[in-house]
Design a protein around this motif. Structure first.
Motif, PDB file in Angstrom:
ATOM      1  N   HIS A 182      -5.210 -13.112  -1.524  1.00 27.74           N
ATOM      2  CA  HIS A 182      -3.991 -12.326  -2.240  1.00 27.74           C
ATOM      3  C   HIS A 182      -2.588 -12.987  -1.844  1.00 27.74           C
ATOM      4  O   HIS A 182      -2.469 -13.426  -0.441  1.00 27.74           O
ATOM      5  N   PRO A 183      -1.544 -13.164  -2.610  1.00 26.95           N
ATOM      6  CA  PRO A 183      -0.449 -13.691  -2.135  1.00 26.95           C
ATOM      7  C   PRO A 183       0.204 -13.081  -1.024  1.00 26.95           C
ATOM      8  O   PRO A 183       0.804 -13.890  -0.113  1.00 26.95           O
ATOM      9  N   THR A 184       0.047 -11.700  -0.978  1.00 24.26           N
ATOM     10  CA  THR A 184       0.915 -11.072   0.289  1.00 24.26           C
ATOM     11  C   THR A 184       0.188 -11.363   1.584  1.00 24.26           C
ATOM     12  O   THR A 184       0.787 -11.751   2.494  1.00 24.26           O
ATOM     13  N   THR A 185      -1.095 -11.604   1.301  1.00 26.74           N
ATOM     14  CA  THR A 185      -1.784 -11.984   2.725  1.00 26.74           C
ATOM     15  C   THR A 185      -1.507 -13.193   3.040  1.00 26.74           C
ATOM     16  O   THR A 185      -1.295 -13.749   4.222  1.00 26.74           O
ATOM     17  N   LEU A 186      -1.364 -14.220   2.041  1.00 22.94           N
ATOM     18  CA  LEU A 186      -1.103 -15.653   2.729  1.00 22.94           C
ATOM     19  C   LEU A 186       0.309 -15.874   3.029  1.00 22.94           C
ATOM     20  O   LEU A 186       0.561 -16.351   4.145  1.00 22.94           O
ATOM     21  N   PRO A 212      -4.333  -2.494   1.231  1.00 20.95           N
ATOM     22  CA  PRO A 212      -4.378  -1.349   0.365  1.00 20.95           C
ATOM     23  C   PRO A 212      -3.695  -0.084   0.760  1.00 20.95           C
ATOM     24  O   PRO A 212      -3.374   0.808  -0.125  1.00 20.95           O
ATOM     25  N   TYR A 213      -3.307  -0.232   1.958  1.00 20.64           N
ATOM     26  CA  TYR A 213      -2.287   0.987   2.460  1.00 20.64           C
ATOM     27  C   TYR A 213      -1.103   0.843   2.547  1.00 20.64           C
ATOM     28  O   TYR A 213      -0.166   1.850   2.401  1.00 20.64           O
ATOM     29  N   THR A 214      -0.419  -0.627   2.476  1.00 20.72           N
ATOM     30  CA  THR A 214       0.894  -0.784   2.316  1.00 20.72           C
ATOM     31  C   THR A 214       1.043  -1.144   1.073  1.00 20.72           C
ATOM     32  O   THR A 214       2.282  -1.644   0.526  1.00 20.72           O
ATOM     33  N   ASN A 215       0.251  -0.981   0.164  1.00 22.14           N
ATOM     34  CA  ASN A 215       0.354  -1.492  -1.436  1.00 22.14           C
ATOM     35  C   ASN A 215       0.921  -2.745  -1.699  1.00 22.14           C
ATOM     36  O   ASN A 215       1.554  -2.951  -2.622  1.00 22.14           O
ATOM     37  N   GLY A 216       0.532  -3.666  -0.687  1.00 18.19           N
ATOM     38  CA  GLY A 216       0.959  -5.184  -0.865  1.00 18.19           C
ATOM     39  C   GLY A 216       2.216  -5.528  -0.614  1.00 18.19           C
ATOM     40  O   GLY A 216       2.811  -6.493  -0.622  1.00 18.19           O
ATOM     41  N   ASN A 217       3.017  -4.383   0.108  1.00 20.27           N
ATOM     42  CA  ASN A 217       4.564  -4.583   0.513  1.00 20.27           C
ATOM     43  C   ASN A 217       4.681  -5.484   1.711  1.00 20.27           C
ATOM     44  O   ASN A 217       3.816  -5.601   2.729  1.00 20.27           O
ATOM     45  N   VAL A 218       5.338  -6.707   1.423  1.00 18.55           N
ATOM     46  CA  VAL A 218       5.655  -7.795   2.253  1.00 18.55           C
ATOM     47  C   VAL A 218       5.977  -7.370   3.702  1.00 18.55           C
ATOM     48  O   VAL A 218       5.456  -7.823   4.835  1.00 18.55           O
ATOM     49  N   LEU A 219       7.102  -6.481   3.706  1.00 20.46           N
ATOM     50  CA  LEU A 219       7.725  -6.343   4.890  1.00 20.46           C
ATOM     51  C   LEU A 219       6.893  -5.249   5.955  1.00 20.46           C
ATOM     52  O   LEU A 219       6.501  -5.590   6.987  1.00 20.46           O
TER      53      LEU A 219
END
Length: 461
Positions: free
Chosen positions: A311-315, A355-362
């Motif tokens: 997932h891009p946010t994870t990366l 899943p709990y931050t909804n992919g929010n990067v910050l």
């Protein structure tokens, strides 16, 4: 028994997944050719992921080692990395029997209606063996070692059930899948609490940038590929003692940047193979369960978190946290663990956070920053007993150089020693003895009862 299960583990995920998926597919009514193809896709995905991980480790490792040498960052707890930690875990009496014991526990819980997850992620069973091995050497009791491993296994199954729907909703193509891996699940409560707390922080509660939002807002600078190149070049520059060495190492520095960018770009492409392989099995499983037990009955296939680390946010967040983690390790008072080999496993911290931050990067970055800072202390805290286990395995298996702890150091690994779940079990068994065992037993019985009631309520709706 030890030889049998050591052989199974030795085959690796790339070999065993096609076998397991083919057998599973045929059993649930899929044609042999289609089941085999699904398994092969998943197997190829694991091969690709191991190649990319090896590229990351081999490229980043020497540069980070030079940074440690130049700036004198060496600490007392040596980072063995997860392969060595897994080897220590599996090469103990607890590890030798962990697969049949945990599969037996899983079957019993399925039969009495206390879980929906069928955990086929056999290679990550080393996490359960790890805490079992540490407790075994700490207490000199094989019974307490298995107790710790089983408690960890049961709690992980319940957490996998609890988070399955949210996981499936956030990650496309993961219907019918849960993640019964204790390292990932151990950070889930932190994600829930920190994410909720950030709702009340002015400014931060208004920031809602996911990976796609970063690309729109920052253009090329928001791409994981570009960030990988930049971080790689920065680390390459830091690995140079002076300007003259920097000039000489320009090709190597640029090469490191390209390799880091390649890792960021290739991981999502490789993990897409997992989804392609899982889809037929997942669909057939749901159809079979609906036909035999009704539409309301659900079973989840417990799989490796490797499925979704692309997932891009994870990366993006993992990449940003690599240099931050090195700084934290040096400046945090009392910490003695400097992660190097373990940094390749940073991606797995965020599987159940997103899943709990909804992919929010910050928000994901803040959660990661907190859990990594706490995790460094957890590794330092457990290092003494982990070292005892590693020394014992090294004496029994002198041919395995990976489990040898360098003289004057203690042993540590970010994965799974930094997990709050392992630390909870470790603390209860080390400091509270029988009282701690009673607390863990009551906690486990309570969450099992809650999960069973919850499953019944959903089935009657």
């Amino acid at each position: 028994m030890e030889a049998v299960f050591s052989y199974i583990i030795g085959l690796g995920a790339a070999v065993m997944m096609p076998i397991i998926f083919t057998i599973l597919g045929v059993c649930i009514g899929i044609k042999f050719s289609k089941a085999l193809k699904s398994g092969l896709y998943v197997g190829v995905g694991f091969v690709g992921l191991s190649v990319i991980t090896a590229l990351l480790t081999s490229s980043l490792g020497p540069a980070l080692s030079k940074v440690v040498e130049i700036y004198g960052l060496e600490l007392q707890v040596f980072d063995m990395g997860w392969p060595a930690a897994a080897s220590v875990a599996y090469n103990t009496l607890v590890g030798s029997f962990i697969i049949p014991v945990c599969l037996g526990v899983n079957l019993v819980l399925l039969l009495i209606g206390c879980t929906r997850t069928v955990n086929i992620d056999l290679w990550n069973y080393w996490h359960f063996a790890f805490i079992g091995a540490v407790v075994y050497f700490m207490t000199d009791s094989i019974a307490w070692g298995f107790f710790a491993a089983i408690i960890c296994y049961i709690l992980t199954l319940v957490m996998a059930d609890m988070t399955a729907k949210r996981f499936q909703k956030f990650y496309p193509g993961m219907e019918g899948i849960s993640i019964p891996q204790p390292f990932c699940q151990g950070f889930m409560p932190f994600a829930v609490v920190i994410n909720k707390a950030l709702d009340y922080v002015p400014g931060i509660n208004k920031v809602n940038i996911d990976s796609e939002g970063m690309k729109k807002k920052f253009g090329l600078f928001g791409e994981p590929l570009f960030l990988g190149v930049i971080i790689g070049i920065i680390i390459g520059c830091l690995a140079c003692k002076d300007g003259a060495e920097l000039v000489d190492s320009i090709p190597a520095t640029l090469g490191l940047g390209i390799k880091m960018g390649a890792v960021m770009e290739l991981i999502p492409r490789i993990t897409s193979l997992f989804i392609e392989g899982l889809k037929p099995i997942s669909e057939a499983t749901r159809e079979l369960i609906a036909k035999k037990f009704g539409e309301d009955k659900e079973l989840y296939i417990g799989m490796s978190p490797a499925l979704v680390i692309g997932h891009p946010t994870t990366l993006v967040v993992s990449l940003l946290l690599i240099p931050v983690t090195l700084v934290l390790a040096v400046v945090l008072p009392g910490n003695q663990f400097l992660p190097l080999a373990s940094l390749a496993g940073m991606f797995y911290v965020f599987v159940m956070v997103l899943p709990y931050t909804n992919g929010n990067v910050l928000r994901s970055f803040i959660v990661g920053l907190v859990v990594i800072a706490i995790g460094l202390y957890f590794v330092t805290w457990m290092a003494g007993d982990f070292t005892a286990a590693a020394h014992s395995v090294a004496q029994a298996h002198p041919e395995d150089a990976s489990v040898a702890v360098p003289a004057g150091f203690q042993a540590g690994a970010l994965d799974f020693a930094s997990s709050p779940l392992s630390t909870l079990i470790y603390a209860c068994m080390k400091y509270l003895n029988y009282i701690g065992a009673a607390i863990l037993t009551l906690l486990t019985a309570g969450v099992l009862a809650w999960n069973r009631v919850s499953m019944k309520k959903k089935a009657t709706k």
